[in-house]
Scaffold this motif. Structure first.
Motif, PDB file in Angstrom:
ATOM      1  N   SER A   1       0.818  -1.211   0.000  1.00 23.20           N
ATOM      2  CA  SER A   1       0.000   0.000   0.000  1.00 23.20           C
ATOM      3  C   SER A   1       0.853   1.262   0.000  1.00 23.20           C
ATOM      4  O   SER A   1       0.850   2.034   0.945  1.00 23.20           O
ATOM      5  CB  SER A   1      -0.907  -0.009   1.228  1.00 23.20           C
ATOM      6  OG  SER A   1      -0.129  -0.099   2.414  1.00 23.20           O
TER       7      SER A   1
ATOM      8  N   GLN B   1      -7.210   8.343  12.145  1.00 24.67           N
ATOM      9  CA  GLN B   1      -7.802   7.237  11.397  1.00 24.67           C
ATOM     10  C   GLN B   1      -9.153   6.886  12.001  1.00 24.67           C
ATOM     11  O   GLN B   1      -9.411   7.145  13.165  1.00 24.67           O
ATOM     12  CB  GLN B   1      -6.879   6.018  11.410  1.00 24.67           C
ATOM     13  CG  GLN B   1      -6.524   5.485  12.777  1.00 24.67           C
ATOM     14  CD  GLN B   1      -5.528   4.343  12.714  1.00 24.67           C
ATOM     15  OE1 GLN B   1      -5.478   3.581  11.749  1.00 24.67           O
ATOM     16  NE2 GLN B   1      -4.711   4.200  13.746  1.00 24.67           N
TER      17      GLN B   1
ATOM     18  N   TYR C   1      -0.900   1.398   4.763  1.00 20.05           N
ATOM     19  CA  TYR C   1      -1.457   0.347   5.627  1.00 20.05           C
ATOM     20  C   TYR C   1      -0.372  -0.672   5.930  1.00 20.05           C
ATOM     21  O   TYR C   1       0.798  -0.481   5.583  1.00 20.05           O
ATOM     22  CB  TYR C   1      -2.672  -0.307   4.940  1.00 20.05           C
ATOM     23  CG  TYR C   1      -3.821   0.658   4.748  1.00 20.05           C
ATOM     24  CD1 TYR C   1      -4.009   1.316   3.522  1.00 20.05           C
ATOM     25  CD2 TYR C   1      -4.707   0.961   5.786  1.00 20.05           C
ATOM     26  CE1 TYR C   1      -5.023   2.234   3.355  1.00 20.05           C
ATOM     27  CE2 TYR C   1      -5.722   1.874   5.611  1.00 20.05           C
ATOM     28  CZ  TYR C   1      -5.873   2.505   4.390  1.00 20.05           C
ATOM     29  OH  TYR C   1      -6.878   3.422   4.212  1.00 20.05           O
ATOM     30  N   ASP C   2      -0.780  -1.764   6.593  1.00 19.89           N
ATOM     31  CA  ASP C   2       0.157  -2.814   6.977  1.00 19.89           C
ATOM     32  C   ASP C   2       0.935  -3.304   5.760  1.00 19.89           C
ATOM     33  O   ASP C   2       0.411  -3.325   4.641  1.00 19.89           O
ATOM     34  CB  ASP C   2      -0.662  -3.973   7.566  1.00 19.89           C
ATOM     35  CG  ASP C   2       0.208  -5.113   8.035  1.00 19.89           C
ATOM     36  OD1 ASP C   2       0.679  -5.049   9.187  1.00 19.89           O
ATOM     37  OD2 ASP C   2       0.423  -6.051   7.256  1.00 19.89           O
TER      38      ASP C   2
ATOM     39  N   ALA D   1      -8.775   2.323   2.123  1.00 16.89           N
ATOM     40  CA  ALA D   1      -8.438   1.004   1.594  1.00 16.89           C
ATOM     41  C   ALA D   1      -9.384   0.679   0.444  1.00 16.89           C
ATOM     42  O   ALA D   1     -10.597   0.745   0.608  1.00 16.89           O
ATOM     43  CB  ALA D   1      -8.569  -0.041   2.705  1.00 16.89           C
TER      44      ALA D   1
ATOM     45  N   HIS E   1     -11.347   1.443   6.060  1.00 15.13           N
ATOM     46  CA  HIS E   1     -10.405   2.099   6.958  1.00 15.13           C
ATOM     47  C   HIS E   1      -9.878   3.375   6.323  1.00 15.13           C
ATOM     48  O   HIS E   1      -9.234   3.338   5.286  1.00 15.13           O
ATOM     49  CB  HIS E   1      -9.246   1.115   7.226  1.00 15.13           C
ATOM     50  CG  HIS E   1      -8.401   1.494   8.384  1.00 15.13           C
ATOM     51  ND1 HIS E   1      -7.318   0.735   8.783  1.00 15.13           N
ATOM     52  CD2 HIS E   1      -8.437   2.538   9.239  1.00 15.13           C
ATOM     53  CE1 HIS E   1      -6.751   1.302   9.834  1.00 15.13           C
ATOM     54  NE2 HIS E   1      -7.410   2.391  10.121  1.00 15.13           N
TER      55      HIS E   1
ATOM     56  N   ARG F   1      -7.422   6.659   6.701  1.00 14.57           N
ATOM     57  CA  ARG F   1      -6.242   7.122   7.439  1.00 14.57           C
ATOM     58  C   ARG F   1      -5.827   8.488   6.915  1.00 14.57           C
ATOM     59  O   ARG F   1      -5.900   8.747   5.709  1.00 14.57           O
ATOM     60  CB  ARG F   1      -5.091   6.126   7.281  1.00 14.57           C
ATOM     61  CG  ARG F   1      -5.330   4.809   7.998  1.00 14.57           C
ATOM     62  CD  ARG F   1      -4.124   3.921   7.966  1.00 14.57           C
ATOM     63  NE  ARG F   1      -3.787   3.465   9.292  1.00 14.57           N
ATOM     64  CZ  ARG F   1      -2.654   2.866   9.615  1.00 14.57           C
ATOM     65  NH1 ARG F   1      -1.740   2.644   8.710  1.00 14.57           N
ATOM     66  NH2 ARG F   1      -2.422   2.486  10.842  1.00 14.57           N
TER      67      ARG F   1
END
Lengths: 588, 662
Positions: B564, B628, B582-583, B609, B615, B617
């Protein structure tokens, strides 16, 4: 000066005998020359001798230059290590070489012309070997230098095929380039793929039977290009989940020593009598099937005594049940008893959950239908069976592959075989969520106006249609509904697919989508409508949308799927927050 | 001719500062705030558009004036002064030099208003009256105003206690002409009015373009030289018969024809309970004020005038007025009478029930959105309505339901929720749908060519299409005629020529090749790859000045299939920064938008996302996470689009999160 007398006995004896005569013919020009030039002095003679010598030397030199090749003195030979070369196996061949020239040679390079089917695994010495060009760079070799080269790899070829490995050595001998050619010739004696085949001894025409072919890799190399060739003519073959492509079934990787069993179902096509059932194993190299081994069975194909005809009443399958019409007759000469039909679906996506039949002659136990009476020779019977299914999973372009297992007794013997019902394409899993909302599924206010609705005050609702599709592509998809006379079209909408229209004359709302993908997607149409309840609506739950339908053309089954949807009322059952608040109240 | 033109220019130039003063968006808010405040109050006080504060603040809070002007360039500051009264300070005027100056002068001049016994008249305890009919007093006072209260810091003056009749000031009669005997009440009142009018004339003459606001009388002679008045304790009990109609008639009809322009009227409502929670009274006054062009204030009444009460309605940016006031119950008459009155604004409506009974009104074809309040939540519940029930003497402010997303690319047909920076939902979600664009296509409403008209830009079948006045004027096929995939795009005026450039990238299929075109479709930059050339997951674009260097940066967010990543690039494609939204294991794709969402003057990057949970952010340009939240139920697994736009016209951006799966 008197002529010198020759002491040559030939000349002296000229004219005596045929040979002599022939010799005389040859010598005549010489004699003439001699008379003219040699007789009185030797100068011309020796000049002619010199000239002749020069000419002879020139011709000899010319011939040498044109035809003479230096003979290489280099020994080169190769052979396989194993006595028998087996296709699919790892084998090794060795090449021995020796410099027999009188002096060192330079830049020796040995090129190997390998069969295209040969898979090189390793070479020794590895440092000398270039696996892109299949060459050994031997370099400079002293006089008398010798050595061995080894190549290990997988031999592939048809059993009985003769293959060649060409050896081509080039080296520099002084200023001369020399070349040595040789080859290793070998026959492929057998294959590592061993087959065994299990089939019943006999089969019925048009009736499928189950069999198993086992293939074993008896070699010492893992094979990822093995395949089976199943018979195509005379037989209809399916191999369950294994994909058959024109009779060719590619096998998964076979490790050394590993066996794989491939179950199959075969149906003898038309024609009675003895038929050969042949299975071959091949190795596929560059799209070419190299025959490895073969196994055959001779099966006697006869007509079953019990002739069973199956036919689905519907052309496509939809929902969770289908009606199957069964007609069976005893073609034999003895009675048939204990006749049981069992139903299973060979596709994992749908399983038979239960069956039913109205006929009194039949009893149902689980998924089996038992014909109670004895079926006499020549007698015929029939049954309509409703088969119910339970969905176990989803697949694209799915079909029912119903197998009917038949068991009966005749003349004290038990018969057990299965036949396949015609494949039935399954309609796509197409549905529409249809509902009115005042509040969205996550609590957002969409509607406007009083809830419950009140007389003389407009209440706006949003109708949301969501199409869900899984299985087959759908074309010409439509959803429609009619607005009652007291419901107003507000011309507010939101679409993520297709087009929405409203016809004021017919008060019909129509949503069209050209195509729904077989894997689903976002297909939603939303639009706002408003109702102003009248005094006569007090206490009632009016309709917001009626006569709802959807339809679509299933491109796989070619059937049109059409369904009705429930009317939508002010009770808006889909709305979690406002459901049930549909009864019209008075203004105060 | 030239001389007349010069005079005209001078008049306009002289008038211009006062024109600048007048705010033309609503509501206009005033605070009649008489406490001696502290620096800690500056920020709150600066929220009001018009402030009446003690004149002494020039000495007590000299720093406030610059503070206020910086934050409220069009704000109005008026000093609170008596027209003809003064406090008796028993302990002297220490710290109140201005008042001391006036007191001493009045004493020296003996300008007191006295009764027949020669006593100073005190209409209220410790407040003595000054004889406004005395020319010397007026001369002194006007000079005092001119020279001593720093008129340069004010926009005019507010005269309190502007009475038309003063007979009630004393039971012992009033000696208006200072001849030692009481005069007839009618004479007293007449002379008083003459004196007051003269004071206004002299003051106005001295002030020039600055304003005079009086509290508060509608008598004829006071109007020509004042700009307006305060309707204290609205409806003002001493105005006519004290009814709503009486005050509103003066406010809307009569006084604007009498007063000097610019007119300044202040409807000053008073809490009946003495506390801030009298929301209905506040609404009644505010909605009434909104029927005209005046200001509204609400406090605890004329005994204190010292509250900093702030209401949910004050934060509604109604925008410019779009209509005059009209009576929903009698649309054919503009006679100011008891009725259900309404006025329309750019972004909302105001309605006041002055009928004397509860009213239910159904809007036949309109819908509005109530304020989503934090105070009177039962009343301001944020719901959308097509009717209102208003109690007697109540009012309501409602927003127009606007569902266009301006200046931010959005997917057509998405359902959109509106959030503030902290993730609190600001209003009801809505369907963002344009029937003139294809379902699910990306759409942008933006003025590309600076002609004042909003263009529509959309992507369709591998093309970017610009519509002006409904017609397709520019078509761009950035990746050739054979490319039919979806496109991501954004616009920005990189070269500051007034025309926005179009930056485009494949949103699905195609390599991550960003290209730049002019608003007329000419290719300006053949482009550059923002990610690995072989990546086929698409790029999501946004543009904004994220590092405050005055230039626009291209923000490229990775589509599905790679980590991401959000990259910040210059217009030429040079990478300026990069971070993960993101992660590290998330490869579902990122949507991105750029804008100032926390009102700090700097742009933030907002990521959503593209698949999976909803989500949102918020990052700064360096990739530091600033906030977020989940825009929908976390179980919603279809991802979200993100947009940034000012949906309610209050000048602040909101974060919009859209979903196709409803």
């Amino acid at each position: 000066m008197p002529a010198k007398t020759s002491k040559n006995p030939l000349i002296a004896s000229a004219g005596k005998g045929i040979i002599i005569e022939k010799l005389n013919i040859l010598i005549e020009p010489l004699k003439a020359r001699h008379e003219r030039h040699y007789k009185d002095r030797y100068f011309h003679f020796w000049a002619d001798m010199l000239l002749a010598g020069v000419l002879i030397a020139l011709v000899t030199t010319l011939a040498w230059l044109l035809f003479w090749q230096p003979r290489p003195d280099f020994s080169l030979e190769g052979h396989f290590m194993s006595a028998r070369v087996v296709s699919g196996d790892v084998d090794e061949f060795v090449i021995n070489y020796e410099n027999e020239e009188g002096r060192p040679i330079g830049g020796a390079v040995l090129s190997l012309e390998l069969p295209k089917t040969f898979v090189v695994q390793s070479a020794a010495p590895a440092v000398l070997f270039d696996n892109k060009s299949n060459t050994f760079a031997l370099g400079d070799l002293d006089k008398g230098a010798k050595g061995s080269l080894r190549i290990k790899g997988v031999v592939q070829g048809e059993t009985g095929e003769r293959q060649f490995i060409g050896l081509n050595l080039m080296y520099q001998y002084g200023q001369i380039k020399k070349q040595v050619l040789n080859s290793i010739v070998y026959n492929i004696d057998s294959s590592v793929l061993e087959l065994s085949l299990e089939t019943p001894g006999a089969a019925y025409e048009g009736v499928s039977f189950n069999g198993t072919v086992e293939v074993k890799n008896s070699g010492n190399a893992a094979l990822n290009n093995a395949a089976l060739v199943l018979p195509k003519s005379d037989w209809q073959i399916s191999a369950g989940e294994n994909a058959l492509n024109d009779g060719l079934l590619k096998l998964p990787d076979l490790l050394p020593g590993e066996s794989k069993q491939i179950p199959f179902e075969a149906t003898p096509l038309q024609g009675l009598g003895e038929k050969d059932f042949v299975v071959e194993s091949v190795l596929i190299v560059d799209d070419t099937n190299l025959l490895q081994s073969k196994i055959a069975r001779r099966l006697l194909v006869t007509a079953p005594e019990l002739n069973v005809a199956l036919d689905f009443k519907n052309k496509v399958f939809e929902g969770n049940e289908t009606a199957l019409s069964m007609t069976f007759s005893n073609k034999g000469t003895s009675d048939i008893s204990d006749l049981i039909f069992s139903f299973t679906n060979k596709r994992e996506t749908m399983s038979v959950s239960r069956i039913s039949s109205e006929k009194n002659d039949f009893s149902v136990v689980n998924n089996s239908l038992t014909y109670q009476p004895v079926l006499s020779a020549g007698q015929e019977a029939s049954a309509d069976v409703t088969i119910y299914f339970e969905r176990q999973g989803n697949a694209l372009n799915d079909f029912l592959n119903l197998a009917v297992s038949i068991k009966y007794k005749m003349d004290g013997k038990e018969f057990n075989y299965s036949i396949a019902a015609p494949r039935l394409k399954i309609n796509s899993n197409l549905s529409v969520n249809s509902g009115a909302y005042y509040y969205g599924p996550q609590g957002d206010q969409l509607g406007i106006g009083p809830i419950p609705p009140k007389v003389d005050i407009p209440t706006t609702y949003w109708i949301i249609w969501e199409a869900n599709n899984l299985g087959n592509d759908i074309a010409e998809f439509e959803v429609s509904g009619d607005l009652p006379s007291n419901v107003v079209w507000l011309d507010q909408q939101s679409l993520v697919a297709g087009g929405l229209s409203y016809s004021p004359i017919g008060r019909r709302v129509l949503w069209k989508v050209d195509k729904l993908s077989q894997t689903g997607g976002n297909y939603r149409a939303s639009f706002a409508i408003s109702i102003v309840p009248r005094a006569e609506d007090l206490g009632k739950i009016p309709d917001l949308l009626s006569n709802l339908n959807f339809s679509g053309l299933d491109l796989y089954t070619e059937a049109r799927i059409s369904k009705k949807l429930a009317n939508i009322t002010t009770n808006i059952e889909n709305d979690r927050q406002a459901a049930g608040k549909g009864r019209v109240e008075s203004l105060e | 001719m030239l001389r007349k033109l010069n005079i005209l220019i001078l008049l306009i130039a002289g008038f211009f500062p006062v024109l600048v003063l007048a705010k033309d968006t609503y509501p206009k808010l005033a605070n009649y705030y008489l406490p001696f405040f502290r620096q800690a109050d500056y920020e709150q006080l600066s929220k009001w558009d018009l402030l009446i504060i003690q004149a002494d603040m020039i000495a007590y809070n000299p720093g406030f004036f610059d503070y206020y002007r910086t934050r409220k360039p069009d704000g109005i500051l008026l000093p609170y002064i008596y027209s003809s009264l003064i406090h008796e300070e028993r302990n002297g005027f220490g710290g109140l030099e201005l008042r001391g100056m006036v007191y001493d002068a009045v004493n020296r001049g003996n300008w007191w208003l006295r009764d027949s016994s020669g006593n100073k008249i005190q209409p209220w305890p410790e407040i003595s009256a000054i004889n406004v009919t005395n020319r010397d007093w007026r001369n002194f006072y006007v000079n005092y105003l001119k020279n001593d209260i720093r008129l340069d810091l004010w926009d005019g003056v507010m005269f309190d206690v502007v009475d038309a009749e003063i007979g009630h000031y004393s039971r012992n009669g009033i000696d208006i002409d200072a001849n030692g005997s009481a005069d007839a009440t009618s004479t007293v009142n007449q002379k008083w009015r003459e004196g007051m009018a003269a004071l206004f004339l002299q003051t106005k003459t001295m002030l020039g373009n600055k304003v005079i606001v009086a509290n508060g009388n509608s008598v004829e002679s006071y109007q020509p030289n004042t700009n307006g008045r305060i309707f204290e304790r609205f409806p003002t009990p001493w105005e006519g018969n004290g009814s709503w109609q009486a005050s509103m008639y003066q406010y809307l009809k009569r006084l604007p024809t009498k007063n000097k322009t610019p007119n300044i009227y202040i409807i000053n409502g008073t809490s009946r309970s003495g506390v801030a929670g009298d929301h209905r009274q506040m609404r009644y006054g505010l909605a009434s004020a909104l029927m005209g062009d005046g200001y509204f204030s609400f406090d605890n009444g004329n005994s204190t005038h010292g509250q900093l009460w702030w209401y949910d309605e004050y934060d509604v940016a109604l925008g410019r007025a779009e209509s005059s006031y009209y009576n929903l119950l009698n649309n054919n008459s503009d006679y100011v009478e008891p009725g259900l009155w309404r006025r329309d604004f750019e972004n909302g409506v105001a309605i006041v029930n002055a009928t004397g009974k509860d009213q239910l009104y159904i809007f036949p074809r309109e819908q509005f959105e109530k304020i989503k309040g934090t105070q009177d939540r039962n009343f301001n519940d944020g719901s959308k309505v097509n009717y209102v029930r208003l109690s007697v003497n109540d009012g309501i402010i409602m927003r127009k339901i606007k569902q266009d997303i301006i200046a931010s690319v959005f997917p057509n047909g998405n359902f959109v929720r509106v959030f503030n920076y902290s993730g609190a939902q600001q209003r009801n979600g809505f369907f963002a749908y344009r029937p003139d664009a294809l379902p699910n296509a990306l759409v942008l409403l933006e003025d590309l060519d600076n002609d004042g008209a909003r263009d529509r830009i959309t992507e369709q079948g591998g093309q970017i299409i610009v519509y002006r006045s409904g017609k397709s004027t520019v078509r761009i096929s950035p990746y050739g005629a054979n490319f039919k995939g979806k496109l991501s795009f954004a616009v920005y005026d990189f070269n500051k020529d007034g025309f926005k450039e179009i930056v485009v990238a494949p949103l699905s299929s195609g390599g991550p090749h960003v290209k730049i075109y002019s608003a007329t479709g000419k290719m300006l930059n053949p482009g550059f790859f923002v990610f690995d050339k072989n990546f086929r997951g698409g790029v999501n674009l946004a543009i904004g000045d994220v590092n405050n260097d005055g230039k626009g940066e291209i923000i490229a967010a990775a589509g599905k299939g790679m980590p991401s990543t959000i990259k910040i690039l210059s217009e030429q494609g040079r990478t300026l920064g990069s971070f993960s939204a993101y992660d590290k294991n998330f490869r579902g794709g990122v949507n991105v938008a750029v804008g100032d969402v926390d009102n700090d003057g700097k742009n933030e990057l907002v990521a959503g996302a593209a698949t999976g949970g909803p989500h949102v952010r918020i990052f700064d340009y360096a990739g530091r996470l600033r906030g977020q939240f989940m825009a929908y139920d976390p179980k919603t697994g279809t991802g979200i689009s993100v947009m940034i736009a000012d949906t309610d016209g209050d000048g602040k951006n909101e974060i919009l999160a859209g979903t196709a799966s409803f």
